[in-house]
Design an enzyme around this catalytic site. Structure first.
Site, short mmCIF file in Angstrom:
data_model
loop_
_atom_site.label_atom_id
_atom_site.label_comp_id
_atom_site.label_asym_id
_atom_site.label_seq_id
_atom_site.Cartn_x
_atom_site.Cartn_y
_atom_site.Cartn_z
N TYR A 154 0.82 -1.38 -0.07
CA TYR A 154 0.00 0.05 -0.11
C TYR A 154 0.60 1.18 0.05
CZ TYR A 154 -4.65 -2.11 0.94
OH TYR A 154 -5.80 -2.75 0.98
N LYS B 298 3.97 -15.30 2.76
CA LYS B 298 4.33 -16.12 1.53
C LYS B 298 5.61 -16.27 1.30
CE LYS B 298 2.66 -17.78 -2.47
NZ LYS B 298 1.82 -18.89 -2.54
N ASP C 272 -1.96 -18.52 0.88
CA ASP C 272 -3.16 -19.11 -0.02
C ASP C 272 -3.65 -20.27 0.64
OD1 ASP C 272 -0.67 -20.49 0.11
OD2 ASP C 272 -0.39 -20.81 -2.16
N ASP D 168 -5.92 -7.37 4.32
CA ASP D 168 -6.98 -6.81 3.78
C ASP D 168 -7.90 -7.84 3.07
OD1 ASP D 168 -8.75 -4.90 2.45
OD2 ASP D 168 -7.72 -5.37 0.60
N ASP E 132 -11.60 -9.82 4.82
CA ASP E 132 -13.02 -10.11 3.90
C ASP E 132 -13.46 -11.42 4.01
OD1 ASP E 132 -12.68 -7.40 3.45
OD2 ASP E 132 -13.51 -7.65 1.43
C1 IPM Z 1 -10.28 -1.75 4.15
C2 IPM Z 1 -10.68 -1.36 2.79
C3 IPM Z 1 -9.37 -0.08 2.36
C4 IPM Z 1 -8.13 -1.07 2.25
C5 IPM Z 1 -9.92 0.43 1.31
C6 IPM Z 1 -10.97 1.07 1.09
C7 IPM Z 1 -8.56 1.50 1.03
O1 IPM Z 1 -10.69 -2.20 1.86
O2 IPM Z 1 -10.06 -1.24 5.07
O3 IPM Z 1 -10.08 -3.03 4.31
O4 IPM Z 1 -7.87 -1.37 1.49
O5 IPM Z 1 -7.52 -0.97 3.58
MN MN Z 2 -10.69 -4.18 2.64
#
Ligand code: IPM
Ligand code: MN
Length: 308
Positions: free
Chosen positions: A95, A141, A174, A198, A202
């Site tokens: 990032y 990784k 992975d 990140d 999710d």
């Molecule tokens: C998160 C989001 C952010 C990230 C984006 C919106 C920049 O996806 O907080 O997980 O990638 O960190």
């Molecule tokens: Mn995210």
């Protein structure tokens, strides 16, 4: 909700609204107000009309994380039989590494980590694992990435030197994604770098009820922390009044816990959110409650709570 909790607060422009208003996603006045605060509660960023534009809401979020030095992003994923906590490094890696376009037309992003950056997030994860009597799994990784070799070495060293009582294992990102899907109940504290965190957070949210439920805390070594839902701005349902506010409310509970030191009130809010979700589920959970219905149900549950 903040009024009901007796949290003094003010609102400031950020992200898409700030770009439309003044051309920049993190206005100076907003950053100054954030620095003054004990904690920052952040609404999800993202505005479809600005996607892929040179100035985007997400740049404001990355700048705010960097400015505040909130390198430790805690993303709990809790459901029946599952209690995992992803500790995501938040201010380094892909990032924030060098990025650009070369004369030959190649576009590049660079994953960069220093020993110090890895050490401080590793310490944070070990401390948390120790305080909950748990274990840590470091995800990398190492079979491919140069930075992962440093990551694994530093985590192993810190663990052996200062946290020998905290069981540590290592996993490749992975196959670990698969473990989150198939055996989430075997996972405790997960320590990982920015991009992997990140993605994995999710996945973890998806196996524990969906993105609408997940809150997060981003902490540095000093206040203020940043508290934000894991989900995005969900433009596909914007304005319909049906978004699940639980991710935002759980972030509010994390603000009470980590930002304001109000542990009992944080517990009470979390219990109230769970009760309200059971009583008034929103459409993403198969129910028909609106955002307001769920908020009202949380408020009613809070009023019944003995600690507030
Ligand atoms: C998160 C989001 C952010 C990230 C984006 C919106 C920049 O996806 O907080 O997980 O990638 O960190
Ligand atoms: Mn995210």
């Amino acid at each position: 909700m903040l009024d009901a909790l007796g949290v003094e607060h003010s609102e400031h422009l950020f992200g898409g609204n700030a770009i439309l208003d003044g051309g920049t996603p993190l206005p100076d006045a907003t950053l100054a107000a954030c620095r003054e605060a004990d904690g920052i509660l952040l609404g999800a960023v993202g505005l479809p009309e600005l996607e892929g534009k040179p100035v985007r809401p997400e740049q404001g979020l990355l700048a705010l994380r960097k400015e505040l030095g909130v390198y430790a992003n805690l993303r709990p994923a809790v459901a029946e039989g599952i209690d995992m906590l992803i500790v995501r490094e938040l201010t380094g890696g892909l990032y924030f590494g060098a990025k650009g376009t070369r004369a030959d037309g190649t576009w590049f992003d660079t994953c960069e980590y220093t020993r110090a950056e890895i050490e401080r997030i590793a310490r944070r994860a070990f401390e948390i694992a120790r305080s909950r009597g748990g274990r840590a799994t470091s995800v990398d990784k190492v079979n491919v990435l140069h930075t992962s070799r440093l990551w694994r070495d530093v985590v192993t060293e810190i663990g052996a030197a200062d946290y020998p009582d905290v069981p540590l294992d290592h996993a490749l990102v992975d196959s670990f994604a698969m473990t989150i899907v198939h055996q989430p109940e075997t996972i405790d504290v997960v320590l990982t770098e920015n991009t992997f965190g990140d993605i994995l957070s999710d996945v973890a949210a998806a196996v524990t009820g969906g993105l609408g439920l997940a809150g997060s805390a981003s902490l540095g070594d000093e206040a203020p922390g940043l508290f934000e839902p894991v989900h995005g701005s969900a433009p596909q349902i914007a304005g319909q009044g049906i978004a699940n506010p639980a991710g935002m409310l759980r972030s509010t509970a994390l603000l009470l816990r980590h930002g304001l030191g109000r542990t009992e009130d944080a517990d009470a809010l979390e219990r109230s959110i769970d009760a309200a979700l059971a009583e008034s589920p929103t459409p993403d959970l198969g129910g028909t409650a609106t955002t307001r219905d769920l908020g009202d149900a949380v408020l009613r549950a809070l009023e019944r709570s003995p600690t507030l």
